[in-house]
Design a protein around this motif. Structure first.
Motif, PDB file in Angstrom:
ATOM      1  N   ALA A 183       0.908  -1.363  -0.139  1.00 23.68           N
ATOM      2  CA  ALA A 183       0.133  -0.157  -0.004  1.00 23.68           C
ATOM      3  C   ALA A 183       0.998   1.264  -0.075  1.00 23.68           C
ATOM      4  O   ALA A 183       0.562   2.237  -0.574  1.00 23.68           O
ATOM      5  CB  ALA A 183      -1.035   0.109   1.073  1.00 23.68           C
ATOM      6  N   PHE A 184       1.838   1.318   0.767  1.00 25.37           N
ATOM      7  CA  PHE A 184       3.009   2.300   0.819  1.00 25.37           C
ATOM      8  C   PHE A 184       3.526   2.663  -0.728  1.00 25.37           C
ATOM      9  O   PHE A 184       3.873   3.734  -0.879  1.00 25.37           O
ATOM     10  CB  PHE A 184       3.922   2.468   1.741  1.00 25.37           C
ATOM     11  CG  PHE A 184       3.349   2.150   3.388  1.00 25.37           C
ATOM     12  CD1 PHE A 184       2.151   2.532   3.558  1.00 25.37           C
ATOM     13  CD2 PHE A 184       4.134   1.545   4.378  1.00 25.37           C
ATOM     14  CE1 PHE A 184       1.696   2.527   4.901  1.00 25.37           C
ATOM     15  CE2 PHE A 184       3.722   1.392   5.569  1.00 25.37           C
ATOM     16  CZ  PHE A 184       2.303   1.975   5.798  1.00 25.37           C
ATOM     17  N   ILE A 185       3.940   1.574  -1.244  1.00 25.61           N
ATOM     18  CA  ILE A 185       4.584   1.662  -2.431  1.00 25.61           C
ATOM     19  C   ILE A 185       3.721   2.264  -3.325  1.00 25.61           C
ATOM     20  O   ILE A 185       3.807   3.155  -4.173  1.00 25.61           O
ATOM     21  CB  ILE A 185       4.902   0.326  -2.911  1.00 25.61           C
ATOM     22  CG1 ILE A 185       6.153  -0.287  -2.465  1.00 25.61           C
ATOM     23  CG2 ILE A 185       5.563   0.259  -4.473  1.00 25.61           C
ATOM     24  CD1 ILE A 185       6.568  -1.757  -2.403  1.00 25.61           C
ATOM     25  N   ALA A 186       2.330   1.643  -3.372  1.00 24.43           N
ATOM     26  CA  ALA A 186       1.145   2.373  -4.173  1.00 24.43           C
ATOM     27  C   ALA A 186       1.054   3.943  -4.033  1.00 24.43           C
ATOM     28  O   ALA A 186       0.632   4.598  -4.884  1.00 24.43           O
ATOM     29  CB  ALA A 186      -0.027   1.595  -4.047  1.00 24.43           C
ATOM     30  N   GLU A 187       1.370   4.394  -2.706  1.00 22.58           N
ATOM     31  CA  GLU A 187       1.337   5.734  -2.379  1.00 22.58           C
ATOM     32  C   GLU A 187       2.540   6.627  -2.981  1.00 22.58           C
ATOM     33  O   GLU A 187       2.794   7.889  -2.559  1.00 22.58           O
ATOM     34  CB  GLU A 187       1.208   5.906  -1.035  1.00 22.58           C
ATOM     35  CG  GLU A 187      -0.265   5.639  -0.364  1.00 22.58           C
ATOM     36  CD  GLU A 187      -1.418   6.364  -0.774  1.00 22.58           C
ATOM     37  OE1 GLU A 187      -1.140   7.767  -1.055  1.00 22.58           O
ATOM     38  OE2 GLU A 187      -2.271   5.818  -1.146  1.00 22.58           O
ATOM     39  N   GLY A 188       3.585   5.847  -3.835  1.00 25.82           N
ATOM     40  CA  GLY A 188       4.879   6.469  -4.170  1.00 25.82           C
ATOM     41  C   GLY A 188       6.036   6.527  -3.136  1.00 25.82           C
ATOM     42  O   GLY A 188       6.976   7.529  -3.357  1.00 25.82           O
ATOM     43  N   MET A 189       5.726   5.928  -2.028  1.00 31.28           N
ATOM     44  CA  MET A 189       6.688   5.744  -0.985  1.00 31.28           C
ATOM     45  C   MET A 189       8.001   4.928  -1.156  1.00 31.28           C
ATOM     46  O   MET A 189       7.870   3.918  -1.778  1.00 31.28           O
ATOM     47  CB  MET A 189       6.152   5.459   0.492  1.00 31.28           C
ATOM     48  CG  MET A 189       4.880   6.373   1.206  1.00 31.28           C
ATOM     49  SD  MET A 189       4.537   6.037   2.770  1.00 31.28           S
ATOM     50  CE  MET A 189       5.773   6.898   3.534  1.00 31.28           C
ATOM     51  N   ASN A 190       9.342   5.034  -0.543  1.00 32.32           N
ATOM     52  CA  ASN A 190      10.107   4.345  -0.462  1.00 32.32           C
ATOM     53  C   ASN A 190      10.079   3.416   0.625  1.00 32.32           C
ATOM     54  O   ASN A 190       9.556   3.952   1.858  1.00 32.32           O
ATOM     55  CB  ASN A 190      11.595   5.125  -0.401  1.00 32.32           C
ATOM     56  CG  ASN A 190      11.645   6.189  -1.211  1.00 32.32           C
ATOM     57  OD1 ASN A 190      11.487   6.098  -2.432  1.00 32.32           O
ATOM     58  ND2 ASN A 190      12.174   7.373  -0.763  1.00 32.32           N
ATOM     59  N   VAL A 191      10.454   2.093   0.526  1.00 32.99           N
ATOM     60  CA  VAL A 191      10.039   1.126   1.753  1.00 32.99           C
ATOM     61  C   VAL A 191      11.154   0.303   2.054  1.00 32.99           C
ATOM     62  O   VAL A 191      11.994   0.042   1.419  1.00 32.99           O
ATOM     63  CB  VAL A 191       8.900   0.432   1.636  1.00 32.99           C
ATOM     64  CG1 VAL A 191       8.614  -0.526   3.058  1.00 32.99           C
ATOM     65  CG2 VAL A 191       7.499   1.072   0.992  1.00 32.99           C
ATOM     66  N   VAL A 192      11.643   0.405   3.199  1.00 29.18           N
ATOM     67  CA  VAL A 192      12.546  -0.389   4.119  1.00 29.18           C
ATOM     68  C   VAL A 192      11.760  -1.400   4.758  1.00 29.18           C
ATOM     69  O   VAL A 192      10.869  -1.497   5.540  1.00 29.18           O
ATOM     70  CB  VAL A 192      13.436   0.249   5.139  1.00 29.18           C
ATOM     71  CG1 VAL A 192      14.413  -0.638   5.717  1.00 29.18           C
ATOM     72  CG2 VAL A 192      13.881   1.645   4.902  1.00 29.18           C
ATOM     73  N   MET A 193      11.993  -2.607   4.166  1.00 25.27           N
ATOM     74  CA  MET A 193      11.254  -3.933   4.478  1.00 25.27           C
ATOM     75  C   MET A 193      12.145  -4.770   5.377  1.00 25.27           C
ATOM     76  O   MET A 193      13.237  -5.021   5.204  1.00 25.27           O
ATOM     77  CB  MET A 193      11.151  -4.848   3.278  1.00 25.27           C
ATOM     78  CG  MET A 193      10.030  -4.228   2.165  1.00 25.27           C
ATOM     79  SD  MET A 193       9.637  -5.371   0.879  1.00 25.27           S
ATOM     80  CE  MET A 193       8.711  -6.775   1.574  1.00 25.27           C
ATOM     81  N   VAL A 194      11.619  -5.027   6.694  1.00 21.65           N
ATOM     82  CA  VAL A 194      12.520  -5.597   7.778  1.00 21.65           C
ATOM     83  C   VAL A 194      11.663  -6.962   8.224  1.00 21.65           C
ATOM     84  O   VAL A 194      10.494  -6.840   8.562  1.00 21.65           O
ATOM     85  CB  VAL A 194      12.652  -4.491   9.057  1.00 21.65           C
ATOM     86  CG1 VAL A 194      13.339  -5.293  10.084  1.00 21.65           C
ATOM     87  CG2 VAL A 194      13.182  -3.327   8.530  1.00 21.65           C
ATOM     88  N   ASP A 195      12.314  -7.953   8.216  1.00 21.79           N
ATOM     89  CA  ASP A 195      11.929  -9.015   8.667  1.00 21.79           C
ATOM     90  C   ASP A 195      13.207 -10.219   9.089  1.00 21.79           C
ATOM     91  O   ASP A 195      14.123  -9.909   8.959  1.00 21.79           O
ATOM     92  CB  ASP A 195      10.993  -9.806   7.597  1.00 21.79           C
ATOM     93  CG  ASP A 195       9.940 -10.649   8.171  1.00 21.79           C
ATOM     94  OD1 ASP A 195       8.949 -10.337   8.107  1.00 21.79           O
ATOM     95  OD2 ASP A 195      10.464 -11.777   8.692  1.00 21.79           O
TER      96      ASP A 195
END
Ligand SMILES: NC(=O)c1ccc[n+]([C@@H]2O[C@H](COP(=O)([O-])OP(=O)(O)OC[C@H]3O[C@@H](n4cnc5c(N)ncnc54)[C@H](O)[C@@H]3O)[C@@H](O)[C@H]2O)c1
Length: 278
Positions: free
Chosen positions: A25-37
């Motif tokens: 959803a954040f990517i669809a809003e045009g955000m850069n995302v740090v994915m942590v797991d």
């Protein structure tokens, strides 16, 4: 924070379920995302697929229960991606069993990930957000188990009540100082994810020695049926985006389930009744 485009989100537990849906959803809003797991294979696979559609992502294999790993993560993100505007402390695990069946290692694991994980995120990133002077937002994933206590989930309930308490306190303190940092807490009912397979990520230093009786197993089977027919994680993510943009604190997906337990609990307290046993 009404402008998400071009800003940076960091999501823990991003390889699966609600965290993956928030990432999308954040990517669809045009955000850069740090994915942590902690689950590196699933994390890299999800990131590969999202990058193929042009998303700007970095991945980090980090155990949120380890303060030093979260601290190193923040330093890496500062260097590679710049400031985090939206922090989602979402990683979580469960152990289901009667209170007397849960081992101390069960308790430690659930508290370390679900409560200390959120504390580590807030403790590490909040000072950076406050110092930046920019609009920022923290989203903590609790649960309906943070608003009413189901049987056979004592360690989980304790952590989720803790996350609600931390989030409410923080909201009031930041509002009091007129901060540009917003806070939301997410308390979903049952969502179709891999939460009931959380043992897949249980580290070796937490031996799984629980032996659970018939009642606990019956509860797990009922919960499993509920999760399988639960709401889609994308619906949680949609409500989170809306809450961040509009500054809403409580995010309550599957609210008919959540309110049933929470309002019964409040009524019990208000009318001097003992807890309703369902
Ligand atoms: N699914 C539901 O019905 C439901 C309901 C209410 C709240 N929640 C909460 O939602 C959050 C997300 O869970 P989900 O349902 O998407 O489950 P999930 O198992 O699909 O996803 C949880 C993710 O957290 C990761 N994780 C586990 N331990 C970690 C650690 N130590 N460090 C970093 N990452 C770790 C897992 O690898 C996984 O990718 C949890 O906090 C959970 O308690 C879920």
């Amino acid at each position: 924070m009404d402008q998400l485009n071009g800003r940076t989100a960091l999501v823990t537990g991003a390889a699966s379920g609600i965290g993956l849906a928030m990432t999308q959803a954040f990517i669809a809003e045009g955000m850069n995302v740090v994915m942590v797991d902690v689950e590196s294979d699933r994390l890299e696979k999800a990131a590969r697929e999202l990058r193929a559609s042009g998303a700007n992502i970095i991945t980090a294999v980090v155990d949120v229960s380890k303060a030093h790993q979260v601290q190193s993560l923040a330093e890496r993100v500062d260097a590679e991606f710049g400031p985090v505007h939206l922090l989602c402390n979402n990683a979580g695990v469960e152990v289901i069993g009667a209170t007397w069946e849960q081992t101390l290692d069960d308790w430690r694991w659930v508290i370390d990930v679900n409560l200390w994980g959120v504390i580590h995120g807030v403790h590490t990133f909040l000072p950076r957000m406050r110092a930046s002077g920019q609009e920022c937002h923290i989203v903590n994933t609790a649960s309906m188990a943070g608003l009413s206590s189901a049987a056979y989930m004592s360690s989980y309930n304790v952590t989720k009540f803790g996350v609600v308490a931390l989030s409410e306190t923080l909201y009031k303190e930041l509002a009091h100082e007129g901060s540009k940092v917003g806070v939301s807490v997410v308390c979903p009912g049952l969502i179709k994810t891999h939460i009931l397979e959380s043992r897949r990520n249980r580290p070796g230093d937490h031996p799984d020695e629980g032996t659970f009786g018939e009642a606990s197993q019956g509860f797990r089977a009922a919960l499993s049926a509920g999760v399988q027919s639960g709401y889609e994680p994308a619906e949680v993510a949609r409500q989170v985006v809306e809450a961040v943009k509009e500054g809403h604190f409580y995010v309550i997906p599957a609210q008919e389930q959540v309110f049933k337990g929470a309002l019964t609990r409040m009524d019990d307290i208000k009318h001097g009744r003992n807890p309703t046993v369902r």
